[in-house]
Design an enzyme around this catalytic site. Structure first.
Site, PDB file in Angstrom:
ATOM      1  N   GLU A   1      12.996  23.072  -2.139  1.00  0.00           N
ATOM      2  CA  GLU A   1      12.429  24.409  -2.345  1.00  0.00           C
ATOM      3  C   GLU A   1      11.180  24.381  -3.215  1.00  0.00           C
ATOM      4  O   GLU A   1      10.741  25.424  -3.704  1.00  0.00           O
ATOM      5  CB  GLU A   1      13.495  25.302  -3.000  1.00  0.00           C
ATOM      6  CG  GLU A   1      13.706  25.148  -4.498  1.00  0.00           C
ATOM      7  CD  GLU A   1      14.076  23.758  -5.005  1.00  0.00           C
ATOM      8  OE1 GLU A   1      13.818  23.503  -6.190  1.00  0.00           O
ATOM      9  OE2 GLU A   1      14.610  22.935  -4.249  1.00  0.00           O
TER      10      GLU A   1
ATOM     11  N   CYS B   1      19.818  19.512  -7.363  1.00  0.00           N
ATOM     12  CA  CYS B   1      19.424  18.620  -8.451  1.00  0.00           C
ATOM     13  C   CYS B   1      20.424  18.710  -9.605  1.00  0.00           C
ATOM     14  O   CYS B   1      21.562  18.284  -9.457  1.00  0.00           O
ATOM     15  CB  CYS B   1      17.991  18.893  -8.875  1.00  0.00           C
ATOM     16  SG  CYS B   1      17.250  17.506  -9.809  1.00  0.00           S
TER      17      CYS B   1
ATOM     18  N   HIS C   1      15.385  18.083  -4.152  1.00  0.00           N
ATOM     19  CA  HIS C   1      14.856  19.434  -4.012  1.00  0.00           C
ATOM     20  C   HIS C   1      14.364  19.664  -2.589  1.00  0.00           C
ATOM     21  O   HIS C   1      13.823  18.774  -1.947  1.00  0.00           O
ATOM     22  CB  HIS C   1      13.699  19.667  -4.982  1.00  0.00           C
ATOM     23  CG  HIS C   1      14.119  19.752  -6.410  1.00  0.00           C
ATOM     24  ND1 HIS C   1      14.486  20.934  -7.006  1.00  0.00           N
ATOM     25  CD2 HIS C   1      14.250  18.788  -7.350  1.00  0.00           C
ATOM     26  CE1 HIS C   1      14.814  20.704  -8.266  1.00  0.00           C
ATOM     27  NE2 HIS C   1      14.678  19.418  -8.495  1.00  0.00           N
TER      28      HIS C   1
END
Length: 217
Positions: free
Chosen positions: A151, A59, A149
């Protein structure tokens, strides 16, 4: 783990560590005044790429990697990209150490208002989306940027929605619907992308995680 946003001073080069991972945040990668540590972070990313240290930017981390190596980040002209979305692999990903074994249209978690509008010179585009083309890229042989993302646990995503609910509504979104739709997809995101993180760890260990062709019989 260093936390420059909490006052940790970043080194000029990566020494005593095997990799550099830079995660997300609300800062603007193109505006060093948005956080006092952005300039040092970009300098560290540049030196890591030059020294062939494995890098993973997620990001904001991907945007900083792009800016550090000659790319361009700007406010997203098509508005924010948020929640569980699909990206599509590019043909060039077939030979990539992290992306070769990724499904053609994997699910990811998006949360960005800015976008990488120009890749660094010589960068390899690995994945795109209809709204923003530069979703995943590689600089050199072992520095990867992921605009999305992979995670994000449920409690973190809930926090993002709660903190920015007003901004979501101003952008024409429905915070409750976004949350509900994304939470359903998080287990799939984790299952799809954990192997990619494992392959990055293999690169850090000096291994080549790309699938090997079976010998012809």
């Amino acid at each position: 783990m260093l936390a420059p946003y909490a006052g940790d001073v970043l080194p000029e080069r990566i020494t005593g560590h095997d990799a550099l991972v830079v995660m997300g945040g609300p800062q603007q990668a193109y505006d060093d005044a948005s956080a006092p540590w952005l300039r040092a972070t970009k300098a560290l990313l540049r030196s890591a790429v030059a020294d062939r240290v494995p890098v993973l930017g997620v990001c904001l981390g991907a945007q900083l990697l792009a800016e550090a190596t000659g790319g361009v980040v700007e406010p997203g002209g098509s508005g924010p990209e948020l929640g569980a979305r699909l990206v599509a692999k590019r043909d060039t990903s077939a030979a990539d150490a992290l992306f070769a074994a990724v499904p053609f249209t994997p699910t990811v978690v998006q949360w960005h208002w800015d976008a990488v509008v120009e890749l660094p010179p010589g960068a390899v585009l690995l994945a795109s989306s209809p709204r923003y083309a530069n979703q995943a890229f590689r600089v050199g042989e072992q520095a990867w940027g992921l605009q999305f993302h992979v995670e994000t646990p449920a409690d973190v995503f809930r926090g993002w929605v709660a903190e920015q609910a007003d901004a979501l509504r101003e952008a024409g979104g429905d915070p409750d619907a976004l949350l509900e739709r994304t939470l359903v997809e998080l287990p799939e995101v984790a299952a799809l992308w954990r192997p990619v993180c494992d392959r990055f760890a293999a690169v850090v260990r000096g291994e080549d995680p790309r699938p090997r062709a079976l010998p012809l019989v």
